[in-house]
Design an enzyme around this catalytic site. Structure first.
Site, PDB file in Angstrom:
ATOM      1  CD  GLU A 135      -3.687 -12.658   8.512  1.00 20.66           C
ATOM      2  OE1 GLU A 135      -2.533 -13.155   8.579  1.00 20.66           O
ATOM      3  OE2 GLU A 135      -4.305 -12.261   9.515  1.00 20.66           O
ATOM      4  CG  HIS A 141      -5.446  -2.293  13.140  1.00 21.58           C
ATOM      5  ND1 HIS A 141      -4.136  -2.466  13.523  1.00 21.58           N
ATOM      6  CD2 HIS A 141      -6.053  -3.482  13.375  1.00 21.58           C
ATOM      7  CE1 HIS A 141      -3.971  -3.701  13.990  1.00 21.58           C
ATOM      8  NE2 HIS A 141      -5.116  -4.342  13.905  1.00 21.58           N
TER       9      HIS A 141
HETATM   10  C1  LIG Z   1      -1.864 -10.122  10.500  1.00 21.14           C
HETATM   11  C2  LIG Z   1      -2.926  -9.923  11.486  1.00 21.14           C
HETATM   12  N1  LIG Z   1      -3.996 -10.739  11.471  1.00 21.14           N
HETATM   13  C3  LIG Z   1      -4.994 -10.567  12.357  1.00 21.14           C
HETATM   14  C4  LIG Z   1      -4.945  -9.573  13.280  1.00 21.14           C
HETATM   15  C5  LIG Z   1      -6.089  -9.336  14.255  1.00 21.14           C
HETATM   16  N2  LIG Z   1      -5.689  -9.781  15.576  1.00 21.14           N
HETATM   17  C6  LIG Z   1      -5.164  -8.922  16.479  1.00 21.14           C
HETATM   18  S1  LIG Z   1      -4.697  -9.678  17.872  1.00 21.14           S
HETATM   19  C7  LIG Z   1      -5.194 -11.175  17.292  1.00 21.14           C
HETATM   20  C8  LIG Z   1      -5.040 -12.388  18.146  1.00 21.14           C
HETATM   21  C9  LIG Z   1      -3.627 -12.704  18.421  1.00 21.14           C
HETATM   22  O1  LIG Z   1      -3.555 -13.850  19.197  1.00 21.14           O
HETATM   23  P1  LIG Z   1      -2.218 -14.245  19.925  1.00 21.14           P
HETATM   24  O2  LIG Z   1      -1.093 -14.200  18.961  1.00 21.14           O
HETATM   25  O3  LIG Z   1      -2.456 -15.522  20.623  1.00 21.14           O
HETATM   26  O4  LIG Z   1      -1.984 -13.069  20.961  1.00 21.14           O
HETATM   27  P2  LIG Z   1      -2.886 -12.641  22.219  1.00 21.14           P
HETATM   28  O5  LIG Z   1      -3.882 -11.660  21.747  1.00 21.14           O
HETATM   29  O6  LIG Z   1      -3.513 -13.870  22.770  1.00 21.14           O
HETATM   30  O7  LIG Z   1      -1.935 -12.005  23.169  1.00 21.14           O
HETATM   31  C10 LIG Z   1      -5.732 -11.059  16.018  1.00 21.14           C
HETATM   32  C11 LIG Z   1      -6.290 -12.153  15.231  1.00 21.14           C
HETATM   33  C12 LIG Z   1      -3.825  -8.723  13.249  1.00 21.14           C
HETATM   34  N3  LIG Z   1      -3.720  -7.684  14.086  1.00 21.14           N
HETATM   35  N4  LIG Z   1      -2.834  -8.939  12.366  1.00 21.14           N
END
Ligand SMILES: Cc1ncc(C[n+]2csc(CCOP(=O)(O)OP(=O)(O)O)c2C)c(N)n1
Ligand SMILES: [Mg+2]
Lengths: 323, 334
Positions: free
Chosen positions: B69, B138
């Site tokens: 971000e 959220h």
């Molecule tokens: C700071 C922040 N940015 C964006 C999100 C939205 N978000 C939730 S899970 C996710 C993907 C995370 O990917 P990864 O770290 O690879 O974990 P995975 O879901 O694959 O286990 C996103 C973008 C969030 N929760 N927090």
């Protein structure tokens, strides 16, 4: 080098994986039936990572988790009843219903919380590792985070600080190839997140995250190093989530192919592990089935416990904002 | 042909479709506009409001970013300062913490610090609000953080019409404008003209005319206030409801004119009451219309706790029509 897992450890890892698989599968069904409110990020497919690492940890070792946190808590000793109660928002939940899936946690078990903020875990784990050393224990912190999270500044800051202070911490990147609906190739230019480790001044290793023994052995090396005061390690486990980003079928977006999913399912970590245990003569298919049945019964009992738990009284709304 | 043109092209659209249409029009009319954020391109955002834009405008102008971000907003600041018109997406307002330096110390201040030499035409879209059991990280309404920052504009549309018009106005504005959307409103329907139109930033909208009680509100609470007004009517209270739409700048004149007529006022927002916008508005009313008031200015907002997960707790946490009616009764001594 840590020793290979003995038979008891192998059985222990198997049970941890089985517990995660059945809990998560049932949680997914309950969500689809509308019985679990809010967002649910399921861990199915990634069980070998949580189980292989957690088999080394005691309740006095700390972990930080992610939005996909149930598997970590189960592998750390979480009870099904209290976990389901939390997912249902009941008063007997681990967080009294105030946290839900994304904030499920338990301090007694050394679980510093699932987290709704991607990348929030690593800096907190640095603090926990600092605390372990400050108190002159041999305890460690392990921080689980995704491939997507490895692009947050918080991860980089934490990795640098951990190496600088030689803290007893292991960074476990669960690279499942996607951050939500974005494939890894579209979110970072490296293929192996572990390649970044030398840049922070720590060793890095890539492990097959579908192979619980490989995870167990690599985590053993990293954890020993951490406990010995030699500093952090970045362990990248290549894995895959079998369900969608949220829930089971998610939003129905076509961001990955059925063929890719099927290929990874061929390498189901539990199936692979059970084959291995059968070959080693540690657990035959009948005994594996018995483990599954026993866990399934515990999961059902957990759901019943949770369903019987009362909803929190609105009077508790302002409790626990401050100590 | 002339006949066809005479028919006003207005349809019913959902809030989410109105957002989509606004961003599409912005990309079409501004060759230097682009959309960047997490899962905005391939997935069209987790809320669906950028659906189809990648296909229409291509990957140079609609692209997915890493989960970074601070990097995303920084990219917006740097690109804007050097001549582009970024539309930046921060998926949930709760993630503002991750990029708050870029917002607070760079985006909001760069023009001023540079003696007016830099221009930052950034539109930052984000999603606020509780009500969907999304728990403490959220569900927040953090607009008070943003309204406290000189250099930023902040708008929070309650309807599809305002969502479209405010996004277009934001994108045409040469200042950074934060558009905080509301997740419970995504399926709300309303009339939306097809054309590219602006809802002026800084102009409140009187959504219900009334004679003896002013309710100042914005975002989803506008709908709760409208519901409350029906109940209040049964008590002989004829509420005037002001949808601020824009919080920074704030249309104080519309608020004050209403209070001078009704002699009673209350501010309603979903955000935590303490330190919320309600305090600022109540202060302005007492500063400028003290002698017109028959009662203290009331405030309805969330209690002083994080947003709880459990559905029952969340329900008792989020302000609603019943709480607005109760506060009105208290102020009326009824
Ligand atoms: C700071 C922040 N940015 C964006 C999100 C939205 N978000 C939730 S899970 C996710 C993907 C995370 O990917 P990864 O770290 O690879 O974990 P995975 O879901 O694959 O286990 C996103 C973008 C969030 N929760 N927090
Ligand atoms: Mg991932």
């Amino acid at each position: 080098m840590t020793a290979q897992p003995d038979d008891a450890t192998l059985l222990d890892i198997h049970e941890r994986m089985t517990r995660i698989r059945i809990f998560e599968t049932e949680a997914g069904k309950l969500m689809e039936d509308g019985k679990i409110p809010g967002a649910l990020h399921l861990y199915v497919g990634q069980e070998a990572v949580a189980a292989g690492v957690m088999a080394h940890l005691s309740n006095a070792d700390w972990i930080t988790s992610t939005h996909r946190g149930h598997g970590h808590l189960i592998a750390k000793g979480g009870e099904f009843g209290r976990m389901f109660a939390e997912l249902f928002g009941r008063s007997d939940g681990y967080c009294k219903g105030k946290g839900g899936s994304m904030h499920i946690s338990n301090m007694e078990l050394g679980m510093l919380g699932a987290n709704g903020i991607v990348g929030a875990g690593p800096p907190i784990a640095v603090g926990a590792a600092f605390s372990c050393r400050f108190k002159q224990t041999r305890n460690v912190a392990v921080t689980f985070f995704g491939d997507g999270a490895s692009n947050e500044g918080s991860f980089h800051e934490a990795a640098n600080m951990a190496a600088l202070y030689k803290l007893p911490i292991v960074f476990v990147c669960e690279n499942n190839g996607y951050g939500e609906y974005t494939p890894q190739a579209n979110h970072q230019a490296v293929v192996d997140v572990a390649d970044r480790a030398p840049g922070y001044g720590m060793p890095g290793a890539v492990v097959d995250g579908m192979d619980a023994v490989a995870v167990y052995e690599a985590a053993g090396v990293a954890l020993e190093r951490a406990r010995d005061g030699a500093g952090p390690t970045l362990l990248e486990c290549k894995t895959y989530r079998f369900f969608d980003h949220v829930g089971v079928r998610g939003m129905g977006l076509s961001y990955r192919t059925d063929e890719e999913l099927a290929e990874w399912q061929q390498r189901d970590p539990i199936v692979l592990f059970e084959q291995r245990l059968a070959e080693l003569g540690v657990l035959d298919p009948g005994a594996a089935l018995a483990v599954r049945d026993a866990v399934a019964a515990q999961v059902q009992a957990g759901i019943e416990f949770a369903e019987a738990s009362p909803m929190p009284d609105p009077a508790v709304l302002l409790d626990d904002v401050y100590a | 042909m002339a006949e066809a043109e005479a028919v006003p092209a207005v349809r019913e659209l959902t809030y989410v479709r109105a957002i989509n249409e606004a961003v599409r029009l912005v990309l079409a009319e501004q060759s230097t506009a682009f959309v960047a954020g997490e899962d905005v391109a391939g997935a069209g955002s987790v809320f669906g409001y950028y659906a189809g834009l990648l296909e229409e405008f291509g990957p140079e102008r609609v692209f997915d970013t890493p989960i970074s971000e601070e990097g995303i907003v920084g990219l917006g600041v740097g690109a804007a300062a050097t001549g582009l018109r970024p539309v930046i997406d921060i998926m949930f307002m709760d993630f503002m913490g991750e990029c708050m330096d870029e917002i607070t110390n760079q985006m909001a201040k760069m023009r001023y610090m540079f003696g007016g030499a830099a221009t930052l035409p950034i539109t930052l879209l984000t999603m606020s609000g509780a009500g969907m059991n999304m728990a403490a990280q959220h569900s927040q309404s953090l607009e008070a953080w943003l309204c406290h920052l000189p250099g930023l504009k902040v708008v929070m549309p309650a309807t599809p019409y305002d969502a479209k018009g405010l996004i277009i106005a934001a994108a045409r504005d040469d200042n950074p404008v934060i558009v905080a959307l509301n997740k419970m409103s995504l399926r709300f329907k309303g009339e939306v003209p097809e054309a590219a139109y602006e809802v002026p930033i800084g102009a409140a909208n009187i959504v219900r005319r009334g004679e003896n009680f002013t309710i100042v509100t914005y975002s989803r609470m506008v709908h709760e206030a409208l519901q409350a007004a029906q109940e209040l009517a049964e008590l002989g209270v004829d509420a005037e409801i002001i949808d601020l739409r824009s919080l920074q700048p704030l249309d104080s004149e519309t608020v004050l004119a209403s209070v001078r007529k009704t002699h009673r006022a209350m501010v309603v927002h979903e955000a935590v009451r303490f330190g919320g916008l309600g305090g600022e508005i109540a202060a302005q009313i007492q500063e400028h219309a003290f002698d017109d008031l028959d009662a203290p200015v009331g405030r309805v907002g969330a209690p002083f706790s994080p947003v709880p997960f459990s559905p029952q707790l969340e329900k008792s946490y989020v302000p609603n029509a019943a709480k607005i009616v109760a506060e009105a009764r208290r102020l009326l001594g009824a």
